[in-house]
Structure formats: C-alpha cells, structure tokens
Design a protein around this motif. Sequence first.
Motif, PDB file in Angstrom:
ATOM      1  N   ILE A   1      80.915  48.381  65.554  1.00  0.00           N
ATOM      2  CA  ILE A   1      81.294  48.941  66.862  1.00  0.00           C
ATOM      3  C   ILE A   1      82.589  48.276  67.354  1.00  0.00           C
ATOM      4  O   ILE A   1      83.504  48.945  67.839  1.00  0.00           O
ATOM      5  CB  ILE A   1      80.155  48.750  67.904  1.00  0.00           C
ATOM      6  N   THR A   2      82.669  46.962  67.200  1.00  0.00           N
ATOM      7  CA  THR A   2      83.876  46.232  67.632  1.00  0.00           C
ATOM      8  C   THR A   2      85.100  46.711  66.860  1.00  0.00           C
ATOM      9  O   THR A   2      86.170  46.941  67.435  1.00  0.00           O
ATOM     10  CB  THR A   2      83.692  44.710  67.409  1.00  0.00           C
TER      11      THR A   2
ATOM     12  N   SER B   1      91.603  51.479  70.347  1.00  0.00           N
ATOM     13  CA  SER B   1      92.597  50.984  71.318  1.00  0.00           C
ATOM     14  C   SER B   1      93.966  50.790  70.653  1.00  0.00           C
ATOM     15  O   SER B   1      94.996  50.984  71.294  1.00  0.00           O
ATOM     16  CB  SER B   1      92.124  49.710  72.016  1.00  0.00           C
ATOM     17  N   THR B   2      93.967  50.457  69.343  1.00  0.00           N
ATOM     18  CA  THR B   2      95.259  50.337  68.638  1.00  0.00           C
ATOM     19  C   THR B   2      95.937  51.698  68.551  1.00  0.00           C
ATOM     20  O   THR B   2      97.127  51.840  68.832  1.00  0.00           O
ATOM     21  CB  THR B   2      95.047  49.782  67.205  1.00  0.00           C
TER      22      THR B   2
ATOM     23  N   MET C   1      86.084  50.063  68.197  1.00  0.00           N
ATOM     24  CA  MET C   1      86.720  49.947  69.528  1.00  0.00           C
ATOM     25  C   MET C   1      88.156  49.435  69.394  1.00  0.00           C
ATOM     26  O   MET C   1      89.070  49.929  70.042  1.00  0.00           O
ATOM     27  CB  MET C   1      85.912  49.003  70.430  1.00  0.00           C
ATOM     28  N   ASN C   2      88.327  48.431  68.517  1.00  0.00           N
ATOM     29  CA  ASN C   2      89.678  47.885  68.293  1.00  0.00           C
ATOM     30  C   ASN C   2      90.608  48.944  67.720  1.00  0.00           C
ATOM     31  O   ASN C   2      91.765  49.074  68.122  1.00  0.00           O
ATOM     32  CB  ASN C   2      89.624  46.700  67.317  1.00  0.00           C
ATOM     33  N   ASP C   3      90.052  49.711  66.752  1.00  0.00           N
ATOM     34  CA  ASP C   3      90.852  50.739  66.097  1.00  0.00           C
ATOM     35  C   ASP C   3      91.299  51.806  67.099  1.00  0.00           C
ATOM     36  O   ASP C   3      92.461  52.213  67.115  1.00  0.00           O
ATOM     37  CB  ASP C   3      90.007  51.372  64.975  1.00  0.00           C
TER      38      ASP C   3
ATOM     39  N   ILE D   1      71.434  43.135  60.511  1.00  0.00           N
ATOM     40  CA  ILE D   1      71.580  44.538  60.938  1.00  0.00           C
ATOM     41  C   ILE D   1      72.240  44.585  62.320  1.00  0.00           C
ATOM     42  O   ILE D   1      73.227  45.292  62.540  1.00  0.00           O
ATOM     43  CB  ILE D   1      70.208  45.263  60.949  1.00  0.00           C
ATOM     44  N   VAL D   2      71.702  43.770  63.258  1.00  0.00           N
ATOM     45  CA  VAL D   2      72.244  43.774  64.625  1.00  0.00           C
ATOM     46  C   VAL D   2      73.712  43.337  64.619  1.00  0.00           C
ATOM     47  O   VAL D   2      74.593  44.012  65.173  1.00  0.00           O
ATOM     48  CB  VAL D   2      71.415  42.831  65.551  1.00  0.00           C
ATOM     49  N   ILE D   3      73.964  42.209  63.951  1.00  0.00           N
ATOM     50  CA  ILE D   3      75.325  41.659  63.903  1.00  0.00           C
ATOM     51  C   ILE D   3      76.279  42.645  63.207  1.00  0.00           C
ATOM     52  O   ILE D   3      77.406  42.853  63.644  1.00  0.00           O
ATOM     53  CB  ILE D   3      75.299  40.291  63.152  1.00  0.00           C
ATOM     54  N   GLY D   4      75.774  43.256  62.128  1.00  0.00           N
ATOM     55  CA  GLY D   4      76.590  44.220  61.380  1.00  0.00           C
ATOM     56  C   GLY D   4      76.970  45.414  62.249  1.00  0.00           C
ATOM     57  O   GLY D   4      78.137  45.828  62.283  1.00  0.00           O
ATOM     58  N   ILE D   5      75.976  45.948  62.983  1.00  0.00           N
ATOM     59  CA  ILE D   5      76.259  47.105  63.860  1.00  0.00           C
ATOM     60  C   ILE D   5      77.271  46.708  64.939  1.00  0.00           C
ATOM     61  O   ILE D   5      78.228  47.433  65.215  1.00  0.00           O
ATOM     62  CB  ILE D   5      74.950  47.653  64.500  1.00  0.00           C
ATOM     63  N   ILE D   6      77.069  45.521  65.530  1.00  0.00           N
ATOM     64  CA  ILE D   6      77.996  45.073  66.589  1.00  0.00           C
ATOM     65  C   ILE D   6      79.411  44.912  66.007  1.00  0.00           C
ATOM     66  O   ILE D   6      80.400  45.304  66.633  1.00  0.00           O
ATOM     67  CB  ILE D   6      77.512  43.740  67.231  1.00  0.00           C
ATOM     68  N   ALA D   7      79.497  44.370  64.783  1.00  0.00           N
ATOM     69  CA  ALA D   7      80.808  44.181  64.151  1.00  0.00           C
ATOM     70  C   ALA D   7      81.491  45.537  63.923  1.00  0.00           C
ATOM     71  O   ALA D   7      82.694  45.688  64.177  1.00  0.00           O
ATOM     72  CB  ALA D   7      80.658  43.434  62.829  1.00  0.00           C
TER      73      ALA D   7
END
Lengths: 75, 372
Positions: free
Chosen positions: A40-41, A48-49, A44-46, A32-38
């Motif tokens: 969010i990342t 900034s693109t 964020m990438n989207d 769950i934690v890793i999935g949420i962080i992924a």
Amino acid sequence: MNNVMLLMTEATKANVLKSLEIMWKGLAAIFIVIGIIAVITFIMNDISTRKAQGKNIFGKPCAKKEKKEKGSSEE
Amino acid sequence: MDYIIEGLNAVTWQQLVMWVIGAVLIFLAIKKKMEPSLLLPIGFGAILVNIPGSNVLGENGIVQWLFEVGIEASEAMPILLFIGIGAMIDFGPLLSNPKLFLLGGAAQFGIFVTILLAALIGDSVFSIEDAASIGIIGAADGPTSILVAQTLNSKYLAAIVVVAYSYMALVPIIQPRVIKLITTKKERCIHMKYTNYTVSKTTKILFPIAVTLVAGLIAPASLALVGFLMFGNLIRECGVLDSLSDAAQNVLANLITLLLGITIAFQMQAEYFVTWQTLIIMGLGLFAFVFDTVGGVMFAKFLNLFTKDNKINPMVGAAGISAFPMASRVVQKLGLEEDQSNHLLMHAVGTNVSGQIASAIVGGLIIGLVAG
C-alpha cells in the motif's frame, strides 16, 4: 526431538505444540500484514510521484495538464 | 518503643531483597541513565510497596487503585501512552523505503522462539500464558509487554516489565556483540544508497489510516495498540492539530510515564517478585533480545540474496527491534566504526519505526492466538 517429547508431561507437550502454532501463525500473520502495508505504501508513493509529474496512475498525462499543454501550444 | 520494634520485626528478608532491587534500579536510572523515566519510579515503587503495613496497598491504597483502574481494568495506561509514542514518530524514513517494513517484521522472530523455549521449560514453571507474556519481552516495547502480560493475566507482570525496560536500556551493550558475531566485516561495510525522495503529506496522512485498517482486519486483537499508535501519528501528520500533537508528545506521554512506573511497582511485592522464576525470566528476556537481533540481521542477508545492487547492510536489520531510538543509534555507530563514510542512520531509523508497528501488531496477534 521425539525423545524430548517423551520426557515431557502432557501439559508441557500441549504448551509446546501451542507455542509452535503461535510461532507459525504469528510469523505468517505479521509478514502478511507488514507485506500488505508495504505494498500500500509503495502504491501511495507511486501515485504521489506520478501526480507530481503531472501523470495519472496509468502513467499518461493528466487531462488537466494535457489541456494546459494543448492550450499553450495553440497560443 | 515497642511500636518501632514491631515495625522492624515485621520486615521479611524478601522485602529487604526488594529494597536492594529498588535501590539498584534507582542507581541505574540516575548514575547510568538507563531508562530513568521508568526505572526510577519502578525502583522507588519497589521500596514503597515493600514496607510492612504500607497504606499504598489494600482496598484504599493509592498504588493499588492506580493499578486496578489504570492497568487491570482496561490497560488504559499503556494504551494511552501509545498516543504519545505515535505522535513522536516520524514514519518518513520508512515510507520513503517500504522494503524496510520486512526487516521490522523479521526482527520479531525472537519473541516466538522465546515463547517456545519458555514452554519447553515446563508447565509446572510457566503456563502458555506466562510463556507468551515472557516472549513479548522481545518486542523491546514496554507498553506492549505490559498490555500482553496483563491481558493474559500473567503472574510475572512486574518481572517481565522490569526485565523488558532493563534490556531496552542495555541494547547498546547487547546488540553490537550479537551483530559482530553473525556478520562479516565486508557485510558491515556495505553502503546503502540514500534517495532524495520526499514523502507527500497525503501519503503521511493516509498511512496511519491504512495501517489501522489492515492490522484491524487481519489481526483485530492488535487494534487497541496499533489504533492508538496510529491515532497519535495522525494527529502529528494532519497539520491542523499542532497543539494536540504537542500535548500528546509531551504532557500526555510524560504524565502516563510518571504514573506507569510507580503503578507497575504494585506487582513488585516481595512474595510475587522474589522467586527463582524471576531469574529464569531474566535469562529468557536476554534470549529474546538476542534472537530478535539475529532474526533482523539474517533476514536482511536473505533479502540480499535476491538483490544485485543496492544491497541492504545486514546491520540495519538489527534496528528492527522496537527499542527506539537506541537500536538505530547502535547501527549507525557500528557502521561508522567499520567505515567513517558509512552513514546508516536514516535506514536504521526506518527499520526501527517499522519494528514499532510490527511489535504492536505481534502483541495483538499473541493475545488473539493465546486467548482465542
């Protein structure tokens, strides 16, 4: 499995059950934690693109850029 | 003369065993270059604390004081080391391919299986706190192992730390065998695409803050580790604290590492260390490393079931154990062994740093689940 459990002392049985609880809760929580962080990342990438392309988060040209483009076409 | 003979007579066979263990650790550190920054101080410390009448122990003993203040009271040493580690890590390869996060999570599988196995050995050997502390060897992360074992008050702290660091140094020997056993040549030859995507500075700055918030809200017990890891990374990425970042990466990390090994040696007193449980912990530690590798590789294969193109080379999953950067180097080397044009390094590094975050979170989760 049942036979193995029968051979164990009460304390060992409790430890095994606790370790199984740690396993499922731990694995669920880490994904769950890793999935949420992924996610969010990815967002964020989207953003900034899109920003780099002069678009807002909905994929439309930014107001500033639109103004600029209009200005240059009027000229 | 009597005084000298008295000193010699006071040496027990267990202390002699510890001298040999200390010498072996120093040999491995110097000759084989196995985690020398940790194994050498631990090895020397093992000799130091096992000399009869050693004044480094006891109420005014320096090693005991370091242990009580630096580890027992607040776990300050391993936590502060995380600032240095965070400052050293570039999350760029991971941020450019967020899918790799999942592999870092999957490669923590061995921790949980090992806890179960240690619990199955029986309550008379390992309590649930000991089992959890032994399982965390699979995090392949020294500071996390120290923190979990100390917080859960495991009496096997020294054995756990020595085993964790030893196996981390043995990653280039353990992992290739496991990877080859569970992958086919065809899978090992999978090429992964490289994107020329550059992660923005804003993303790099927001990332450590976001991770701290998410980990803190879902797994608050992991905040000490994750928070300090991310604090170190924020110092690195913010761009205005270069001198602090440099100090964290070099001065702070070196200073803590220098003291950490010799402080851990406090727990290497013969009466606690020379037990048959230490041998079992060595076996369980190996089991944890093997199953971490299996977890990462098998999860990459699982993800490949749902992707048509841009498949993941399953070997990259093995880099999810947090032993940085050995695990990434192993994957890169294996990739090149199979196909000279197959460069997997950046993907492996991304997975590797994801494993760093995941292992710190899992450490906190286990503390919360066992103690809570």
